[in-house]
Design a protein around this motif. Structure first.
Motif, PDB file in Angstrom:
ATOM      1  N   ASP A   9       0.855  -1.183   0.000  1.00 17.60           N
ATOM      2  CA  ASP A   9       0.000   0.000   0.000  1.00 17.60           C
ATOM      3  C   ASP A   9       0.892   1.234   0.000  1.00 17.60           C
ATOM      4  O   ASP A   9       1.959   1.220   0.617  1.00 17.60           O
ATOM      5  N   SER A  10       0.483   2.289  -0.713  1.00 17.50           N
ATOM      6  CA  SER A  10       1.247   3.533  -0.645  1.00 17.50           C
ATOM      7  C   SER A  10       0.296   4.718  -0.556  1.00 17.50           C
ATOM      8  O   SER A  10      -0.824   4.676  -1.078  1.00 17.50           O
ATOM      9  N   SER A  11       0.737   5.756   0.108  1.00 17.62           N
ATOM     10  CA  SER A  11      -0.086   6.943   0.319  1.00 17.62           C
ATOM     11  C   SER A  11      -0.237   7.721  -0.983  1.00 17.62           C
ATOM     12  O   SER A  11       0.641   7.678  -1.845  1.00 17.62           O
ATOM     13  N   SER A  23       4.313   7.697   2.428  1.00 20.44           N
ATOM     14  CA  SER A  23       4.418   6.522   3.298  1.00 20.44           C
ATOM     15  C   SER A  23       3.997   5.274   2.519  1.00 20.44           C
ATOM     16  O   SER A  23       3.188   5.355   1.581  1.00 20.44           O
ATOM     17  N   GLU A  34       3.281   0.826   2.976  1.00 20.98           N
ATOM     18  CA  GLU A  34       3.221  -0.379   3.803  1.00 20.98           C
ATOM     19  C   GLU A  34       3.983  -1.468   3.066  1.00 20.98           C
ATOM     20  O   GLU A  34       3.733  -1.711   1.878  1.00 20.98           O
ATOM     21  N   ARG A  50       5.484  -5.500   3.090  1.00 19.35           N
ATOM     22  CA  ARG A  50       5.415  -6.847   3.645  1.00 19.35           C
ATOM     23  C   ARG A  50       6.697  -7.561   3.233  1.00 19.35           C
ATOM     24  O   ARG A  50       7.150  -7.404   2.099  1.00 19.35           O
ATOM     25  N   ALA A 103       5.042  -7.073   8.434  1.00 16.18           N
ATOM     26  CA  ALA A 103       4.484  -5.946   7.687  1.00 16.18           C
ATOM     27  C   ALA A 103       4.628  -4.704   8.551  1.00 16.18           C
ATOM     28  O   ALA A 103       4.522  -4.777   9.782  1.00 16.18           O
ATOM     29  N   GLU A 104       4.938  -3.594   7.910  1.00 13.16           N
ATOM     30  CA  GLU A 104       5.118  -2.355   8.651  1.00 13.16           C
ATOM     31  C   GLU A 104       4.868  -1.169   7.728  1.00 13.16           C
ATOM     32  O   GLU A 104       5.123  -1.253   6.533  1.00 13.16           O
ATOM     33  N   VAL A 105       4.396  -0.077   8.315  1.00 14.37           N
ATOM     34  CA  VAL A 105       4.224   1.161   7.554  1.00 14.37           C
ATOM     35  C   VAL A 105       5.459   2.026   7.797  1.00 14.37           C
ATOM     36  O   VAL A 105       5.862   2.237   8.947  1.00 14.37           O
ATOM     37  N   ASP A 156       7.556   5.690   6.995  1.00 12.47           N
ATOM     38  CA  ASP A 156       7.291   7.107   6.726  1.00 12.47           C
ATOM     39  C   ASP A 156       8.630   7.837   6.633  1.00 12.47           C
ATOM     40  O   ASP A 156       9.652   7.300   7.044  1.00 12.47           O
ATOM     41  N   ALA A 160      10.647   5.598   4.416  1.00 15.21           N
ATOM     42  CA  ALA A 160       9.778   5.316   3.257  1.00 15.21           C
ATOM     43  C   ALA A 160      10.549   5.527   1.956  1.00 15.21           C
ATOM     44  O   ALA A 160      10.474   4.710   1.034  1.00 15.21           O
TER      45      ALA A 160
END
Ligand code: NI
Length: 172
Positions: A82-84, A109, A111, A113, A123-125, A127, A131
């Motif tokens: 996932d990306s912002s 940011s 996410e 995996r 998994a981690e987000v 920033d 990032a």
């Protein structure tokens, strides 16, 4: 063990890397070498193709305090899930394109995996600088470099300088 870092335009930097199947002691030793090589350079991230290993492995540590090797992360088969929408501009450099820097726009940011050295899924987000760094390193696994993400004028300038350096190295 310190490994030699390949520099552009080495063709191995353009390979799409293979997925890692089974994380064994050899791969853990390789990741340890990558961290050592990254800290020594010094850098905040390193991808396996930069040392000529065409496998989906990256290491990073963006902790920028006095204490180096503060927060090393080893990722096998990292994937952005996932990306912002919000983006961020950060000046990037690369150990394989020494002494060249340029502003790169990326999602602010992401996410990620990945599989850790112990074989566990994580998994981690991420920033900020983390990032930017993790996206830059995952790009390496797909044969992509930060100069592919900048304007053509600046890109050509960097490519010309790197080709000139290679010619000088080849003459020696
Ligand atoms: Ni790089």
């Amino acid at each position: 063990m310190l490994r030699r870092i390949l520099t552009y335009p080495d063709r191995r930097l353009r390979k799409v890397c293979e997925t890692v199947d089974n994380i064994d002691d050899n791969l853990r030793a390789l990741a340890a070498d990558m961290l050592e090589t990254m800290y020594e350079a010094p850098g905040i991230g390193l991808a396996a193709p930069q040392i000529g290993v065409i496998k989906r492995i990256i290491v990073l540590d963006c902790e920028n305090g006095e204490e180096r090797s503060a927060n090393p992360i080893v990722m096998f088969n990292p994937e952005i899930v996932d990306s912002s929408n919000e983006t961020n501009v950060h000046e990037e450099g690369c150990l394989s394109i020494p002494e060249e820097y340029a502003d790169v726009t990326r999602p602010k940011s992401v996410e990620v995996r990945w599989t850790g050295g112990d074989g566990e899924e994580r998994a981690e987000v991420f920033d900020g600088l983390w990032a930017t760094c993790v996206q830059h390193e995952i790009d390496h696994l797909n044969g992509k470099l930060f100069i592919d993400r900048i304007g053509p004028v600046k890109r050509q300038m960097i490519i010309r300088r790197m080709n000139k350096l290679k010619r000088e190295r080849d003459r020696k």
